[in-house]
Design an enzyme around this catalytic site. Structure first.
Site, PDB file in Angstrom:
ATOM      1  N   CYS A   1       0.814  -1.222   0.000  1.00 18.35           N
ATOM      2  CA  CYS A   1       0.000   0.000   0.000  1.00 18.35           C
ATOM      3  C   CYS A   1       0.848   1.274   0.000  1.00 18.35           C
ATOM      4  O   CYS A   1       0.570   2.216  -0.755  1.00 18.35           O
ATOM      5  CB  CYS A   1      -0.953  -0.002   1.188  1.00 18.35           C
ATOM      6  SG  CYS A   1      -0.161  -0.260   2.792  1.00 18.35           S
TER       7      CYS A   1
ATOM      8  N   HIS B   1      -3.266   6.235   4.962  1.00 21.11           N
ATOM      9  CA  HIS B   1      -1.853   6.399   5.269  1.00 21.11           C
ATOM     10  C   HIS B   1      -1.362   7.740   4.731  1.00 21.11           C
ATOM     11  O   HIS B   1      -1.923   8.283   3.773  1.00 21.11           O
ATOM     12  CB  HIS B   1      -1.021   5.295   4.611  1.00 21.11           C
ATOM     13  CG  HIS B   1      -1.268   3.923   5.152  1.00 21.11           C
ATOM     14  ND1 HIS B   1      -2.017   3.672   6.278  1.00 21.11           N
ATOM     15  CD2 HIS B   1      -0.838   2.702   4.705  1.00 21.11           C
ATOM     16  CE1 HIS B   1      -2.038   2.360   6.508  1.00 21.11           C
ATOM     17  NE2 HIS B   1      -1.329   1.760   5.561  1.00 21.11           N
TER      18      HIS B   1
END
Length: 335
Positions: free
Chosen positions: A128, A241
């Site tokens: 990711c 994130h």
């Protein structure tokens, strides 16, 4: 067109279901798989209820065209042959096959064509943090070759799965009610009101596996000799994130030129007016498809350096959305 989701009850599996419906993915049938514990659960897709089947070594994938797998590396390794033996293309969200030479590692905005050469029937979805970073790096690479990247990630609880998100919420509840945290299971330390400077296992070099993924995966996706030094940190946000990125290019770049290519880049939303407190934040990128980029400026410590800040939804672009975009590209290409 028949599609399968392996790990359908997990956070990414559930996001896959939602994204396939949102994007009106052209499928005729869908089948859901999970562990023995998840088998029997029911989920609604396009108004119809589907029951999760236990993943087994049998002929359940005989008529499947595309299988999205998000049940962990050991499951992917064990079941890859079962999933692909009748011709299904396995788009795998684990780290199991990412660095295998005969498995493409794909971010469609950057190297979509790599997906067309999948001799083992497997296409790997990158990590990711790598996905979000390279989406921002690639347009800059076209201005001048990026030689080095230094990055510090600020990764939410969602990166460790649905149970980890629940644990963070539980920790805050315990702090309010009892003044101390009792539940620490999914993380090595208390995450609430804290940051943990370790994600994944530590290697012999004292870099974590997560940090080394960013090094090797960036090179493979971008077909580049770029060197990446990362420090990956778990923070007490729930979803999305963020990353602070310092990059060095072969030629000096003007900040406005960098902003211009980022603004035009697919998969990127530029949010960059810091004088008026406008920059990307995880609360705003959660649930969104794009990687949000801001704080673009000259690096004061490197002659050919640029630094920027980015944030993106780890479950969407960092996982499920990227996988669906790979499948969409395969269909568009007739593969």
């Amino acid at each position: 067109m028949k599609v399968a989701i392996v790990g359908a009850s997990g956070a990414v599996g559930q996001e896959l279901l939602g994204i396939l419906e949102e994007r009106n993915f052209p499928l005729d049938d869908i089948v859901l798989f999970g562990s023995k514990r998840s088998a029997g659960r029911k989920y609604t897709f396009r108004g119809k209820e589907y029951e999760v089947k236990e993943l087994r070594h049998n002929d359940d994938f005989k008529d499947v065209n595309i299988a999205f797998t998000s049940a962990g590396g050991s499951t992917s390794a064990e079941f890859a042959e079962t999933i692909t033996k009748y011709g299904a293309v396995m788009i795998d969200n684990s780290s199991q096959f990412r660095m295998d030479a005969d498995v493409p590692l794909v971010v469609p905005e950057i190297n979509a064509e790599d997906a067309l050469n999948h001799p083992r029937g497997i296409i790997a979805n990158p990590n990711c943090t790598t996905i979000m970073m390279v989406v921002a790096l690639n347009p800059i690479e076209r201005l001048s070759h990026i030689r080095k990247v230094r990055v510090s990630s600020y990764q939410s609880a969602s990166g460790a799965g649905a149970a980890a998100m629940s644990e963070l919420q539980q920790q805050y509840k315990e702090l309010v009610e009892d003044g101390k945290v009792k539940t620490v299971e999914k993380f090595p330390h208390q995450l609430a009101y804290n940051v943990i400077p370790q994600i994944d296992k530590m290697t012999d070099t004292d870099y974590t596996k997560e940090e080394m993924k960013m090094y090797y995966e960036t090179q493979k996706i971008m077909h580049s000799d770029v060197r990446t030094a990362a420090t990956c940190v778990r923070v007490s946000s729930l979803r999305s994130h963020s990353e602070a990125v310092w990059l060095e290019t072969e030629a000096p770049l003007e900040v406005e030129a960098v902003r211009k290519v980022l603004e035009a880049a697919p998969g990127v939303t530029l949010v960059d007016d810091p004088q008026h407190y406008v920059y990307p934040m995880p609360l705003e990128s959660a649930g969104k498809d794009d990687v949000y980029v801001g704080r673009v400026r000259k690096d004061l410590a490197a002659e050919n350096g640029i630094t920027l800040w980015l944030t993106g939804d780890q479950i969407r672009k960092g996982a499920a959305l990227n996988a669906v975009q790979i499948a969409e590209y395969l269909l568009k290409s007739g593969k």
